[in-house]
Motif scaffolding. Sequence first.
Motif, PDB file in Angstrom:
ATOM      1  N   GLY A 437       5.930   4.524  -2.169  1.00 13.44           N
ATOM      2  CA  GLY A 437       6.962   3.506  -2.015  1.00 13.44           C
ATOM      3  C   GLY A 437       8.324   4.079  -1.702  1.00 13.44           C
ATOM      4  O   GLY A 437       9.085   3.515  -0.912  1.00 13.44           O
ATOM      5  N   LEU A 438       8.658   5.228  -2.299  1.00  9.90           N
ATOM      6  CA  LEU A 438       9.989   5.802  -2.141  1.00  9.90           C
ATOM      7  C   LEU A 438      10.184   6.516  -0.809  1.00  9.90           C
ATOM      8  O   LEU A 438      11.276   6.492  -0.235  1.00  9.90           O
ATOM      9  CB  LEU A 438      10.266   6.791  -3.280  1.00  9.90           C
ATOM     10  N   PHE A 439       9.132   7.149  -0.282  1.00 10.01           N
ATOM     11  CA  PHE A 439       9.288   8.041   0.862  1.00 10.01           C
ATOM     12  C   PHE A 439       8.691   7.502   2.166  1.00 10.01           C
ATOM     13  O   PHE A 439       8.935   8.082   3.220  1.00 10.01           O
ATOM     14  CB  PHE A 439       8.651   9.399   0.553  1.00 10.01           C
ATOM     15  N   PHE A 440       7.929   6.432   2.108  1.00  8.04           N
ATOM     16  CA  PHE A 440       7.242   5.945   3.311  1.00  8.04           C
ATOM     17  C   PHE A 440       7.573   4.473   3.543  1.00  8.04           C
ATOM     18  O   PHE A 440       6.919   3.583   2.994  1.00  8.04           O
ATOM     19  CB  PHE A 440       5.731   6.145   3.179  1.00  8.04           C
ATOM     20  N   PRO A 441       8.590   4.195   4.375  1.00  9.79           N
ATOM     21  CA  PRO A 441       8.972   2.806   4.649  1.00  9.79           C
ATOM     22  C   PRO A 441       7.847   1.984   5.270  1.00  9.79           C
ATOM     23  O   PRO A 441       7.841   0.753   5.156  1.00  9.79           O
ATOM     24  CB  PRO A 441      10.151   2.950   5.625  1.00  9.79           C
ATOM     25  N   CYS A 442       6.914   2.652   5.938  1.00 14.95           N
ATOM     26  CA  CYS A 442       5.824   1.926   6.590  1.00 14.95           C
ATOM     27  C   CYS A 442       4.778   1.424   5.608  1.00 14.95           C
ATOM     28  O   CYS A 442       3.953   0.570   5.940  1.00 14.95           O
ATOM     29  CB  CYS A 442       5.147   2.813   7.636  1.00 14.95           C
ATOM     30  N   ALA A 443       4.760   1.946   4.373  1.00 19.13           N
ATOM     31  CA  ALA A 443       3.725   1.588   3.400  1.00 19.13           C
ATOM     32  C   ALA A 443       3.865   0.138   2.974  1.00 19.13           C
ATOM     33  O   ALA A 443       4.963  -0.347   2.721  1.00 19.13           O
ATOM     34  CB  ALA A 443       3.808   2.502   2.179  1.00 19.13           C
ATOM     35  N   ASN A 444       2.730  -0.560   2.912  1.00 14.58           N
ATOM     36  CA  ASN A 444       2.747  -1.959   2.491  1.00 14.58           C
ATOM     37  C   ASN A 444       1.820  -2.182   1.295  1.00 14.58           C
ATOM     38  O   ASN A 444       1.223  -1.243   0.763  1.00 14.58           O
ATOM     39  CB  ASN A 444       2.367  -2.879   3.659  1.00 14.58           C
ATOM     40  N   ASN A 445       1.680  -3.446   0.908  1.00 16.47           N
ATOM     41  CA  ASN A 445       0.898  -3.796  -0.278  1.00 16.47           C
ATOM     42  C   ASN A 445      -0.552  -3.344  -0.152  1.00 16.47           C
ATOM     43  O   ASN A 445      -1.135  -2.797  -1.099  1.00 16.47           O
ATOM     44  CB  ASN A 445       0.935  -5.306  -0.515  1.00 16.47           C
ATOM     45  N   LYS A 446      -1.132  -3.604   1.005  1.00 17.70           N
ATOM     46  CA  LYS A 446      -2.548  -3.260   1.199  1.00 17.70           C
ATOM     47  C   LYS A 446      -2.758  -1.753   1.092  1.00 17.70           C
ATOM     48  O   LYS A 446      -3.723  -1.284   0.474  1.00 17.70           O
ATOM     49  CB  LYS A 446      -3.029  -3.776   2.560  1.00 17.70           C
ATOM     50  N   VAL A 558      -3.943   3.107   5.796  1.00 19.25           N
ATOM     51  CA  VAL A 558      -4.247   1.676   5.664  1.00 19.25           C
ATOM     52  C   VAL A 558      -3.030   0.842   6.040  1.00 19.25           C
ATOM     53  O   VAL A 558      -3.162  -0.207   6.698  1.00 19.25           O
ATOM     54  CB  VAL A 558      -4.704   1.357   4.227  1.00 19.25           C
ATOM     55  N   SER A 559      -1.841   1.284   5.665  1.00 15.97           N
ATOM     56  CA  SER A 559      -0.625   0.542   6.011  1.00 15.97           C
ATOM     57  C   SER A 559      -0.418   0.477   7.514  1.00 15.97           C
ATOM     58  O   SER A 559      -0.056  -0.579   8.064  1.00 15.97           O
ATOM     59  CB  SER A 559       0.590   1.193   5.341  1.00 15.97           C
ATOM     60  N   LEU A 560      -0.647   1.604   8.206  1.00 19.36           N
ATOM     61  CA  LEU A 560      -0.486   1.609   9.658  1.00 19.36           C
ATOM     62  C   LEU A 560      -1.528   0.733  10.337  1.00 19.36           C
ATOM     63  O   LEU A 560      -1.232   0.040  11.317  1.00 19.36           O
ATOM     64  CB  LEU A 560      -0.567   3.047  10.182  1.00 19.36           C
ATOM     65  N   ILE A 561      -2.751   0.768   9.826  1.00 22.29           N
ATOM     66  CA  ILE A 561      -3.814  -0.074  10.398  1.00 22.29           C
ATOM     67  C   ILE A 561      -3.473  -1.547  10.237  1.00 22.29           C
ATOM     68  O   ILE A 561      -3.763  -2.372  11.114  1.00 22.29           O
ATOM     69  CB  ILE A 561      -5.166   0.249   9.741  1.00 22.29           C
ATOM     70  N   THR A 562      -2.840  -1.900   9.123  1.00 17.41           N
ATOM     71  CA  THR A 562      -2.507  -3.303   8.843  1.00 17.41           C
ATOM     72  C   THR A 562      -1.076  -3.648   9.265  1.00 17.41           C
ATOM     73  O   THR A 562      -0.468  -4.570   8.717  1.00 17.41           O
ATOM     74  CB  THR A 562      -2.703  -3.597   7.352  1.00 17.41           C
ATOM     75  N   CYS A 563      -0.528  -2.896  10.203  1.00 15.63           N
ATOM     76  CA  CYS A 563       0.762  -3.187  10.833  1.00 15.63           C
ATOM     77  C   CYS A 563       1.978  -2.949   9.943  1.00 15.63           C
ATOM     78  O   CYS A 563       3.079  -3.436  10.232  1.00 15.63           O
ATOM     79  CB  CYS A 563       0.801  -4.634  11.345  1.00 15.63           C
ATOM     80  N   GLY A 564       1.813  -2.206   8.873  1.00 14.60           N
ATOM     81  CA  GLY A 564       2.949  -1.794   8.054  1.00 14.60           C
ATOM     82  C   GLY A 564       3.793  -2.941   7.560  1.00 14.60           C
ATOM     83  O   GLY A 564       3.286  -3.945   7.056  1.00 14.60           O
ATOM     84  N   ASN A 565       5.128  -2.814   7.720  1.00 13.27           N
ATOM     85  CA  ASN A 565       6.064  -3.855   7.265  1.00 13.27           C
ATOM     86  C   ASN A 565       6.880  -4.401   8.437  1.00 13.27           C
ATOM     87  O   ASN A 565       8.092  -4.582   8.333  1.00 13.27           O
ATOM     88  CB  ASN A 565       7.005  -3.277   6.200  1.00 13.27           C
ATOM     89  N   ARG A 566       6.216  -4.673   9.535  1.00 15.11           N
ATOM     90  CA  ARG A 566       6.936  -5.126  10.738  1.00 15.11           C
ATOM     91  C   ARG A 566       7.606  -6.476  10.528  1.00 15.11           C
ATOM     92  O   ARG A 566       8.698  -6.730  11.024  1.00 15.11           O
ATOM     93  CB  ARG A 566       5.965  -5.213  11.912  1.00 15.11           C
TER      94      ARG A 566
END
Length: 624
Positions: A437-446, A558-566
Amino acid sequence: MNDTLETPPTFPESLGTFTIVDYIVFSIVLVVSAAIGLYHACTGGHQRTTQEFFVGDRKMKFIPVGFSLLASWMSAIALLGTPAECYTFGTMFWLISGSYILVTVIAAHFYIPVFYRLHLTSVYEYLQLRFCRAVRLIGALAFIFHMIMYMSVVLYAPALAINAVTGLKIWISLLTVGLVCVFYTTLGGIKAVIWTDVFQTMVMFTGLLAVIIQGSFAFGGFQNIWEKSVDGGRISFNELGIDPTIRHSVWSLVIGGTFTFLSNYGCNQLSVQRYLSCPSEKDAKRALYVNCPLMFIILSLTMMCGLVMFAMYGDCDPLLSGKITKSDQLLPYYVVNELGFIRGLPGLFTAAIFSGSLSTVSSGMNSLAAVTLEDVLPHRRFSEPRAALVSKILACTYGLLCVGLAYLARQMGPVLQVALSLMGFIGGPLLGLFTLGLFFPCANNKGALVGVFVSFGVSTWIAIGKFLNPTPLTGLPTTLDNCPDLNTTMTTLVVDYSPVNVTTYELYSPGYESAFTTELTTETTPETSSLLTTFYSVSYLWYSVIGMTVVLVVGVIVSLITCGNRDEPVDSSLLTPCIAKLRSCSCRRGSHKMQRLDDLDMMDTGPGTGYWKMQPADDLETNL
C-alpha cells in the motif's frame, strides 16, 4: 510421546530455594509495577477516554517511548534464548545488530510519517483507507491471533525459569505475574504500560549486568572469558556464505533480520501505537532512534552472558551430563549454582526475566484492546465513557485469556509447537501488505486480497514442511572433561534428526530462538524431493522476506491485470513520502485529501474509530 515442556530441570536442593531477600527483591518489582498503574489510574484524565487509554492523549515523551519499544519486544524468550544461542552456536548471532540501524532508518522515514500524519489509533485502519474493509479485518485478526499465542508463550517461559530456581509451582507464578500485569495495564492504560516498561527495562539491564560482573570476577576479568571462548571456538563472525539454508550468515542476519524486525517496528500495532502516543512526528522518530542503541546494548549483554556460561560450563556441560534438558535453561542454572550464594541475586535475576514478560504482555494487552475496539467492533455505537470502559474490559479479558493459555501450554503438546512455528510466518505477509500500500500506487483491493492470501498459504506450507522435515542442528563442541563426578567425555553436542527417530526440534519466534524445545517423532522417506527439502531448510530469518515478497509480487501482478486504480487514483497521503513526491512530479492530476469526521456525527462508528472520506482538496478544510 513425552512433552519436555512438562519437565523443568532439577537443580541442587541446597541452591534451588529463594531466601527472604530474594523474595523481597522479586516482590518489589511486582509492587512497583502495580503502583505505577495505580498512579496513572488516579491522575490525569483517569483513563476515561479511549485516546488517553490507547495513546496517552498523544503527550508521551520520546525517551520513555523509546524504552517501551525495546521492552515490548525484548521478552523472556530473548533473555533466555539469546545466551543459550551464544553458548551453543557462538557469537555469529551478534551480527544481527547490523539490522537494527537499517530497521530504524527505514521505519522512521518510510512508515512512521504516513501512520502519524493520518492520526490513526489502530495501524490496521490504514489498510481500509488504502484498500478496503476486508483487508483491514484480515490484518487485525492475524495480529490478534499472533499476539495471543505469543503472549501466552512469553508468560510461560519465565514461569519455567522461576520453577527451576525456587520450585514454586508454575500455576502460582503465572497467576501472580499475570494478575499484576492485568491490574496495572487495565487501570493505567498506555501511560502505565510505557512507564512500567522503563522501570522493567532497568531491571533487565541490572539482572544481566549482575551475571556478567560476577562471572568476570570469578574468571579474573572478562578478557579471560573472551580468551577461553576463542579457544572453544565460540568467537566467530566470518560466515559469509550466500546459501539461504545457512542458519546464521552475515546475509541472513543483516538482510533477513532487517525485514524480520521491520515487521515489528514498521507496521506492528505494538510499535505504531507508541509512535502515535508522541506529541509530534519528530518525537515519534526520535523514540525509534532511542530504541536502536538500547537494542544493541541488551543484545550485547545477553551474548556476553552466553560467553560467561561457556567459560564456566564449556568443559562440564550440564546438557551433556543431564543436569538440564534444554539449552534455554542454562542461564537460570548458572544463576542458581554459581551466584546463589549472593543473597538477593537469584531474586533480581528472576525479576529481570519476569520483567521481560511483563513488558511484552502489558503492551500486547493494550494493543489487542485497541485493535479489537477499532477494527473488529467499529460499527458499535459507544459513548466515550462507555468506549473507555469497554477498552479496559477487553484488555483485562485478553490478559486473563493469555494467563489461561499459558497454563494450558504444557498440556497442548504438538498443537503448541505448530502454533509457535506459525507465529514466525505472520509478520512477513503483514509487512508485505503495508509495503504494498505504501510503495505501489498501482496496487488495488483485489491485488492486496489475493497477495496476502497467497502469502499466508505459502507461509503455512513452509511452516508445516519445516515441522515435518526438521533440519539437523549441530552445536559447537563441549565436553565433560572437568566434571568432578563424571569420567565420561563427549566432545560434540549434536542435535540429531535421523529418520524415524525421536528428535529435538527447536522452534523460533520472529527474530529470536524460542525458550522452548520439545520432542517429536518424525518420519521421512528417501523419495522426498531434494528441492522441497532444501526449501524447508531455509533459515528462519528469511521467512519474513519470503512472506513479504510473495505479497508484493502477487499483489502488483493481480493489480495490473485488474487495471490498478485508474478510476480512482490513490490519495498521496496514503503513500510513503518518497513515492508521493515522485508521483506528484510525474502526474499533476487533481489532488485529494483525507478528512476524518467526528465519530459521533457518523452512523455506526465508535469513538476513536474514525471515518474517512475522499473529497476534492478545494472543497474541505484541512483538519489533520
